[in-house]
Design a protein around this motif. Structure first.
Motif, short mmCIF file in Angstrom:
data_model
loop_
_atom_site.label_atom_id
_atom_site.label_comp_id
_atom_site.label_asym_id
_atom_site.label_seq_id
_atom_site.Cartn_x
_atom_site.Cartn_y
_atom_site.Cartn_z
N GLU A 79 58.71 -145.92 -99.42
CA GLU A 79 58.37 -144.53 -99.15
C GLU A 79 59.51 -143.64 -99.62
N ALA A 80 59.15 -142.46 -100.11
CA ALA A 80 60.14 -141.47 -100.54
C ALA A 80 59.89 -140.19 -99.77
N LEU A 81 60.98 -139.51 -99.42
CA LEU A 81 60.89 -138.25 -98.70
C LEU A 81 61.89 -137.29 -99.31
N LEU A 82 61.41 -136.13 -99.71
CA LEU A 82 62.26 -135.08 -100.27
C LEU A 82 62.10 -133.86 -99.40
N GLU A 83 63.15 -133.50 -98.66
CA GLU A 83 63.07 -132.37 -97.74
C GLU A 83 63.90 -131.17 -98.20
N ARG A 84 64.44 -131.22 -99.40
CA ARG A 84 65.16 -130.05 -99.89
C ARG A 84 64.16 -129.09 -100.52
N PRO A 85 64.39 -127.79 -100.39
CA PRO A 85 63.44 -126.82 -100.93
C PRO A 85 63.35 -126.89 -102.46
N LEU A 86 62.14 -126.78 -102.96
CA LEU A 86 61.90 -126.69 -104.40
C LEU A 86 61.31 -125.32 -104.68
N ASP A 87 61.76 -124.70 -105.74
CA ASP A 87 61.28 -123.39 -106.13
C ASP A 87 60.49 -123.54 -107.42
N LEU A 88 59.19 -123.30 -107.35
CA LEU A 88 58.30 -123.49 -108.50
C LEU A 88 57.92 -122.13 -109.07
N SER A 89 58.42 -121.83 -110.25
CA SER A 89 58.17 -120.54 -110.91
C SER A 89 56.69 -120.39 -111.26
N PRO A 90 56.20 -119.14 -111.27
CA PRO A 90 54.79 -118.92 -111.60
C PRO A 90 54.47 -119.33 -113.03
N GLU A 91 53.32 -119.98 -113.18
CA GLU A 91 52.80 -120.38 -114.49
C GLU A 91 53.87 -121.05 -115.35
N ASN A 92 54.57 -122.02 -114.74
CA ASN A 92 55.68 -122.67 -115.42
C ASN A 92 55.80 -124.12 -114.97
N HIS A 93 56.49 -124.92 -115.79
CA HIS A 93 56.77 -126.33 -115.48
C HIS A 93 58.15 -126.45 -114.85
N SER A 94 58.28 -127.37 -113.90
CA SER A 94 59.57 -127.69 -113.29
C SER A 94 59.72 -129.21 -113.28
N ARG A 95 60.94 -129.68 -113.47
CA ARG A 95 61.23 -131.12 -113.38
C ARG A 95 61.78 -131.37 -111.98
N VAL A 96 61.16 -132.31 -111.28
CA VAL A 96 61.55 -132.63 -109.90
C VAL A 96 61.90 -134.11 -109.84
N ILE A 97 63.09 -134.41 -109.32
CA ILE A 97 63.58 -135.79 -109.17
C ILE A 97 63.50 -136.19 -107.70
N VAL A 98 62.85 -137.33 -107.44
CA VAL A 98 62.72 -137.84 -106.07
C VAL A 98 63.35 -139.23 -106.03
N PRO A 99 64.43 -139.39 -105.26
CA PRO A 99 65.07 -140.71 -105.16
C PRO A 99 64.30 -141.64 -104.22
N VAL A 100 64.27 -142.93 -104.57
CA VAL A 100 63.61 -143.95 -103.76
C VAL A 100 64.58 -145.11 -103.58
N ARG A 101 64.73 -145.56 -102.36
CA ARG A 101 65.55 -146.73 -102.05
C ARG A 101 64.61 -147.84 -101.60
N PHE A 102 64.87 -149.08 -102.06
CA PHE A 102 64.03 -150.20 -101.66
C PHE A 102 64.89 -151.42 -101.38
N GLU A 103 64.30 -152.37 -100.65
CA GLU A 103 64.97 -153.64 -100.35
C GLU A 103 64.14 -154.77 -100.92
N TRP A 104 64.84 -155.76 -101.51
CA TRP A 104 64.13 -156.90 -102.10
C TRP A 104 63.26 -157.60 -101.07
N SER A 105 63.75 -157.70 -99.84
CA SER A 105 62.99 -158.41 -98.81
C SER A 105 61.64 -157.74 -98.56
#
Length: 153
Positions: A79-105
């Motif tokens: 599961e990934a959770l991103l709680e920092r605010p993102l500002d999405l400009s009108p009629e525009n593209h934004s690149r958003v990075i979401v980190p994910v941590r996982f365990e082999w087990s």
């Protein structure tokens, strides 16, 4: 019509257009563009999910929370959770990075083989919470496909 009355009429017309635009909320288009392996260790690793987010609305959107589950090659990676605010400009593209941590087990020993590929099958299920002029909107995220897998090591 006096200048004052003309000004009031123009202002009222502009306000109605703004309100009408806000009432016609369109959900953003969200596409996973790549996955970057940022770390692998004995117990698990970290990935960065890169999304292209297009805001089709004529007004700015702010995201307050993004939550999603990630499957790679039909194996649930976490599961990934991103709680920092993102500002999405009108009629525009934004690149958003979401980190994910996982365990082999949690993903199984065979999952290590996924990282030897250039492209990987993914599935995402989740939601993003957006602040809009008409209130908070919860937009569902659900996507599957193949995505390039980048390695930093």
């Amino acid at each position: 019509m006096t200048r004052w009355a003309t000004g009031v009429a123009l202002l009222a017309g502009a306000s109605c257009a703004t309100i009408q635009s806000a009432l016609s909320f369109k959900a953003p288009d969200i596409t996973l563009t790549d996955i970057t392996v940022t770390g692998l260790g004995l117990t698990g690793g970290t990935l960065d999910l890169a999304f292209d987010v297009y805001n089709p609305n004529t007004y700015r959107l702010r995201s307050t929370r993004m939550e999603l589950g990630l499957d790679l090659e039909d194996v649930h990676f976490g599961e990934a959770l991103l709680e920092r605010p993102l500002d999405l400009s009108p009629e525009n593209h934004s690149r958003v990075i979401v980190p994910v941590r996982f365990e082999w087990s949690g993903v199984g020993a065979g999952a290590r083989a996924f990282f030897s590929r250039q492209e990987i099958k993914y599935g995402i299920d989740g939601a993003v919470i957006l602040e809009t002029p008409i209130g908070e909107q919860r937009v569902g995220l659900r996507a599957t496909g193949d995505v390039p897998l980048k390695k930093l090591f």
